[in-house]
Each structure stands twice: as structure tokens, then as C-alpha cells.
Scaffold this active site. Sequence first.
Site, PDB file in Angstrom:
ATOM      1  N   ARG A 177       6.128   6.652   1.116  1.00 48.38           N
ATOM      2  CA  ARG A 177       6.996   6.107   0.145  1.00 48.38           C
ATOM      3  C   ARG A 177       6.371   5.400  -0.922  1.00 48.38           C
ATOM      4  O   ARG A 177       6.609   6.015  -2.019  1.00 48.38           O
ATOM      5  CB  ARG A 177       7.707   4.831   1.357  1.00 48.38           C
ATOM      6  CG  ARG A 177       9.220   4.538   0.521  1.00 48.38           C
ATOM      7  CD  ARG A 177       8.912   3.241  -0.554  1.00 48.38           C
ATOM      8  NE  ARG A 177       8.289   1.920  -0.009  1.00 48.38           N
ATOM      9  CZ  ARG A 177       8.075   1.217  -0.979  1.00 48.38           C
ATOM     10  NH1 ARG A 177       8.237   1.177  -2.341  1.00 48.38           N
ATOM     11  NH2 ARG A 177       7.502  -0.026  -0.347  1.00 48.38           N
ATOM     12  N   GLU A 178       5.515   4.180  -0.613  1.00 51.35           N
ATOM     13  CA  GLU A 178       4.819   3.701  -1.698  1.00 51.35           C
ATOM     14  C   GLU A 178       4.087   4.696  -2.367  1.00 51.35           C
ATOM     15  O   GLU A 178       3.787   4.841  -3.651  1.00 51.35           O
ATOM     16  CB  GLU A 178       4.044   2.387  -1.179  1.00 51.35           C
ATOM     17  CG  GLU A 178       3.412   1.935  -2.376  1.00 51.35           C
ATOM     18  CD  GLU A 178       4.122   1.269  -3.594  1.00 51.35           C
ATOM     19  OE1 GLU A 178       3.664   1.399  -4.961  1.00 51.35           O
ATOM     20  OE2 GLU A 178       4.908   0.304  -3.084  1.00 51.35           O
TER      21      GLU A 178
ATOM     22  N   HIS B 185      13.186   3.204   3.414  1.00 50.55           N
ATOM     23  CA  HIS B 185      13.227   2.271   2.173  1.00 50.55           C
ATOM     24  C   HIS B 185      14.289   2.122   1.430  1.00 50.55           C
ATOM     25  O   HIS B 185      14.653   3.396   0.519  1.00 50.55           O
ATOM     26  CB  HIS B 185      11.924   2.082   1.699  1.00 50.55           C
ATOM     27  CG  HIS B 185      11.840   0.808   0.569  1.00 50.55           C
ATOM     28  ND1 HIS B 185      12.030   0.847  -0.723  1.00 50.55           N
ATOM     29  CD2 HIS B 185      10.980  -0.344   0.895  1.00 50.55           C
ATOM     30  CE1 HIS B 185      11.678  -0.396  -1.142  1.00 50.55           C
ATOM     31  NE2 HIS B 185      11.174  -0.926   0.051  1.00 50.55           N
TER      32      HIS B 185
ATOM     33  N   ASP C  99      14.545  -0.352   5.687  1.00 48.13           N
ATOM     34  CA  ASP C  99      13.847  -1.449   5.291  1.00 48.13           C
ATOM     35  C   ASP C  99      14.749  -1.615   3.804  1.00 48.13           C
ATOM     36  O   ASP C  99      14.979  -1.080   2.974  1.00 48.13           O
ATOM     37  CB  ASP C  99      12.536  -1.038   4.642  1.00 48.13           C
ATOM     38  CG  ASP C  99      11.618  -1.118   5.816  1.00 48.13           C
ATOM     39  OD1 ASP C  99      11.971  -1.685   6.894  1.00 48.13           O
ATOM     40  OD2 ASP C  99      10.442  -0.499   5.941  1.00 48.13           O
TER      41      ASP C  99
ATOM     42  N   ARG D 135      14.857  -4.617   8.285  1.00 44.54           N
ATOM     43  CA  ARG D 135      13.950  -5.624   7.772  1.00 44.54           C
ATOM     44  C   ARG D 135      14.640  -5.802   6.173  1.00 44.54           C
ATOM     45  O   ARG D 135      15.032  -5.055   5.722  1.00 44.54           O
ATOM     46  CB  ARG D 135      12.534  -4.844   7.324  1.00 44.54           C
ATOM     47  CG  ARG D 135      11.664  -5.988   6.748  1.00 44.54           C
ATOM     48  CD  ARG D 135      10.832  -5.088   5.751  1.00 44.54           C
ATOM     49  NE  ARG D 135      11.783  -4.847   4.467  1.00 44.54           N
ATOM     50  CZ  ARG D 135      11.120  -3.993   3.593  1.00 44.54           C
ATOM     51  NH1 ARG D 135       9.921  -3.608   3.584  1.00 44.54           N
ATOM     52  NH2 ARG D 135      11.730  -3.540   2.461  1.00 44.54           N
TER      53      ARG D 135
ATOM     54  N   THR E 161       4.879  -7.892  -5.759  1.00 46.33           N
ATOM     55  CA  THR E 161       5.117  -6.817  -6.420  1.00 46.33           C
ATOM     56  C   THR E 161       4.388  -6.235  -7.515  1.00 46.33           C
ATOM     57  O   THR E 161       4.130  -5.375  -7.922  1.00 46.33           O
ATOM     58  CB  THR E 161       6.650  -6.701  -6.771  1.00 46.33           C
ATOM     59  OG1 THR E 161       7.691  -7.092  -5.717  1.00 46.33           O
ATOM     60  CG2 THR E 161       7.346  -5.525  -7.348  1.00 46.33           C
TER      61      THR E 161
ATOM     62  N   HIS F  11       3.764  -7.047   1.882  1.00 40.05           N
ATOM     63  CA  HIS F  11       3.425  -5.805   0.987  1.00 40.05           C
ATOM     64  C   HIS F  11       2.700  -6.215  -0.304  1.00 40.05           C
ATOM     65  O   HIS F  11       3.379  -7.002  -1.065  1.00 40.05           O
ATOM     66  CB  HIS F  11       4.944  -5.370   0.661  1.00 40.05           C
ATOM     67  CG  HIS F  11       4.792  -3.991  -0.417  1.00 40.05           C
ATOM     68  ND1 HIS F  11       4.725  -2.865   0.431  1.00 40.05           N
ATOM     69  CD2 HIS F  11       4.813  -3.829  -1.615  1.00 40.05           C
ATOM     70  CE1 HIS F  11       4.669  -1.898  -0.569  1.00 40.05           C
ATOM     71  NE2 HIS F  11       4.543  -2.582  -1.927  1.00 40.05           N
TER      72      HIS F  11
ATOM     73  N   HIS G  30       0.484  -5.676  -3.721  1.00 39.81           N
ATOM     74  CA  HIS G  30       0.157  -4.669  -4.857  1.00 39.81           C
ATOM     75  C   HIS G  30      -1.232  -5.380  -5.482  1.00 39.81           C
ATOM     76  O   HIS G  30      -1.606  -6.296  -5.106  1.00 39.81           O
ATOM     77  CB  HIS G  30       1.096  -4.556  -6.158  1.00 39.81           C
ATOM     78  CG  HIS G  30       2.245  -3.771  -5.661  1.00 39.81           C
ATOM     79  ND1 HIS G  30       2.082  -2.502  -6.161  1.00 39.81           N
ATOM     80  CD2 HIS G  30       3.287  -3.853  -4.837  1.00 39.81           C
ATOM     81  CE1 HIS G  30       3.380  -1.839  -5.562  1.00 39.81           C
ATOM     82  NE2 HIS G  30       4.069  -2.385  -4.954  1.00 39.81           N
TER      83      HIS G  30
ATOM     84  N   HIS H 256     -34.501  -3.772   2.425  1.00 41.45           N
ATOM     85  CA  HIS H 256     -33.138  -3.261   3.128  1.00 41.45           C
ATOM     86  C   HIS H 256     -33.475  -2.470   4.492  1.00 41.45           C
ATOM     87  O   HIS H 256     -32.968  -2.418   5.652  1.00 41.45           O
ATOM     88  CB  HIS H 256     -32.143  -2.967   2.456  1.00 41.45           C
ATOM     89  CG  HIS H 256     -31.424  -4.195   1.962  1.00 41.45           C
ATOM     90  ND1 HIS H 256     -29.958  -4.043   1.426  1.00 41.45           N
ATOM     91  CD2 HIS H 256     -32.001  -5.193   0.851  1.00 41.45           C
ATOM     92  CE1 HIS H 256     -29.775  -5.081   0.904  1.00 41.45           C
ATOM     93  NE2 HIS H 256     -30.866  -5.817   0.507  1.00 41.45           N
TER      94      HIS H 256
END
Length: 418
Positions: free
Chosen positions: A43-44, A103, A123, A163, A197, A224, A226, A321
Site C-alpha cells: 500500500r504505502e 486502506h 483502514d 481502524r 504524515t 504510521h 514518515h 575493533h
Amino acid sequence: MSVSEANGTETIKPPMNGNPYGPNPSDFLSRVNNFSIIESTLREGEQFANAFFDTEKKIQIAKALDNFGVDYIELTSPVASEQSRQDCEAICKLGLKCKILTHIRCHMDDARVAVETGVDGVDVVIGTSQYLRKYSHGKDMTYIIDSATEVINFVKSKGIEVRFSSEDSFRSDLVDLLSLYKAVDKIGVNRVGIADTVGCATPRQVYDLIRTLRGVVSCDIECHFHNDTGMAIANAYCALEAGATHIDTSILGIGERNGITPLGALLARMYVTDREYITHKYKLNQLRELENLVADAVEVQIPFNNYITGMCAFTHKAGIHAKAILANPSTYEILKPEDFGMSRYVHVGSRLTGWNAIKSRAEQLNLHLTDAQAKELTVRIKKLADVRTLAMDDVDRVLREYHADLSDADRITKEASA
């Protein structure tokens, strides 16, 4: 730490609770060792500039995510296009173990289409900041609450999860937000959503808002984040600390603009918090395969410094290291590469290389060197590395030549004394 009287070395005492980075047992709201991932690559991730997933690729990704162990897969709205609707229906018919969500906008037209696709949940989202209310949908809070009530009741009537999320939550008025969430919680949503967002929130703002919201609603809280300002991972962790129950992710963090919380990055952070929880819930050794699958699909390279799977994630170069890593990997590694199907690499071909690393590499090649010989050879390798970059094959050749010279010298000495 305590100091041994016999040799003056320090003995490391484990922390009282076994993990100084683990959950605070006195914080009953924290969900850092009990949360769900809503995986939004389909989706995203479709909103990523380079993304195009055909049906076959979507199914392949969905199956891989399900096998990996995510709790939910979120799909593009079936209203986006006819193909999106068909893809949603096809994935719903796969019989996956995880739940399938889609969504949608807070519109009855979208809801009617969504509930017919076979999804396990819907959603619902609508913008609540002054920016989005003025320049996106142009509606006031009364309209938003009324629309949310209608859509939520409709979806609930179909017996599936729902949701409700605000969009641009962190630039929305707090009183408006809490009033809205209180109203939808009273209706009976499964989750309310907080969305950063534009990626403007800080971890402290996230913690404060989620803690406040946790005192207002009884339902689950989804977040959610960003990544416009590089805070998506830290914000996700703070949300869980504050009582959020669900976090949205995408593979490699792909999404609108520069994306959201990456799946691998979230798991790296949560692994440190509770290794047992993460290693039992997710098939971590499949993460690299998942990321390669998506990277190939969207035609990008996995970054060299990618969390866990980047080519440098478990590479050690500096001499001090390397010495410590060879003695005890926990000195410079908080993640165990073998848990993720990865391998540790100690760099031995640079001007920073230490003799312990050279001796370790020689032993891997079944070449015995004394400490003094390893130190002598390290000086030679450093001189070469001051001129150009040395590949592992270059170092191995120098090692073998040096060892052969030692063997020849030893043979000549023995013959002379015979």
C-alpha cells in the site's frame, strides 16, 4: 565491572535484569515486547516513486511477508483502479495466515467496495490538520466525526475489523484529535491510528501524544511514521514505549517521498529490546531475501549501511575493533548476525588493520604465524594499503607468500644444521 586481583583484568558483570535495553517491568503501558506489525509495502510502498507491482509480484511479496511472520498486510485501496481491486481480491483468496487489510478514504463509496473484496479489515483515514481541512477535503470536524461514524458502523456491520486514523495527526489540534478518537472509540473501532504524515514529529512528541491518547481510548493504537526528517524508527519505538500496539512498516522503508519506518530497521531496534520475542515471532533469516525481492522489483540497490542487511552492517575495519570482535563479538555488535542469516566480516586489507586480524585470517587459511610474525606481516600489508586498496585476495596472496618464505627459510636452516 570488577577487577581480578590475580591478573588485573576486568570481569564484566551482567545487568540485574539481563538486558539494560529491555522493557521496564514497572511500565505497564509499554508494548515494546508485545506489538503487531502492519506491513504496508503493498500500500504505502506502491506510493514509492519507482514502484510498479503487477499481480504476480504482489502475490509473491504477500506470500513472502506472510511466511516471514508479519501480523497484517495492508493493500492499496480497491477504489484506486480496477486492477487494484482485482489484486486485492486475489490476495484475499490466498488463504494466508496474516490478516489482509485495505486502506480507504472516509467515504461510504470506498467502504462499500472495500468490504466486498474479502479483506479481514478496513483502514479508514481522513485529514484532520488545518492544512488538509482547508486544502484537501475542505470539511470541518463535525463533518469528519459524522462521516467517520457512518463509515465505521457500516464496516462493523460486515463483521470485519476497522481502524480509523487521522491524517497529519501531529499538525492537528489536540482537542480536535482527542474528541474525534473518543467518538470513534465509543462506536467500537478495533484501532485508532496516529499518522505523522509529513515526518515532522519528534520522539518526545510521539511519546506524549500516545500516552495522552492511551488515557482517552480503550481500543488498540496504530502508528504510521514518515521519514522525512529521519525520525521514523525512533518515533516507532517511542510509540510502543508509550502504549501503541501496532506499527506500520514497509520493506526498505519505501513509500511516498522518502518513505516510512523500514521493516528491517524496526526489527533491529526491537531485537535489542527483546531478542527472544523477535527471534521467535519472525523468520529473521528471510529478511535479506525479502529486501532483495522488493529492491529488484523497484529497481534500487540496498544501501551499503542498511540496517542488518547492508554490506557493511557487520564489517569491522579498525584494528582495535577487530581485536575485540575476534575475542568477543559483543564488544562491538549489539545484533548477532547469525540470527539474521548474515555473516561477520573482519576487514584485513587497510592501513587500519591490526595484527590480530591478520593472524586470524592466516589461521582461517591454515597458515600458522607467531605473534611476532603476524606483527611483521601487518607492517608489510599496511605499507601496501597506503598505496592502494587491497582486496581479500590480495591479502591472502601476501599471507601465502610470506608463509612460504618462512617455510623455505626454516627448511634451509634445518638442512644447514643436518
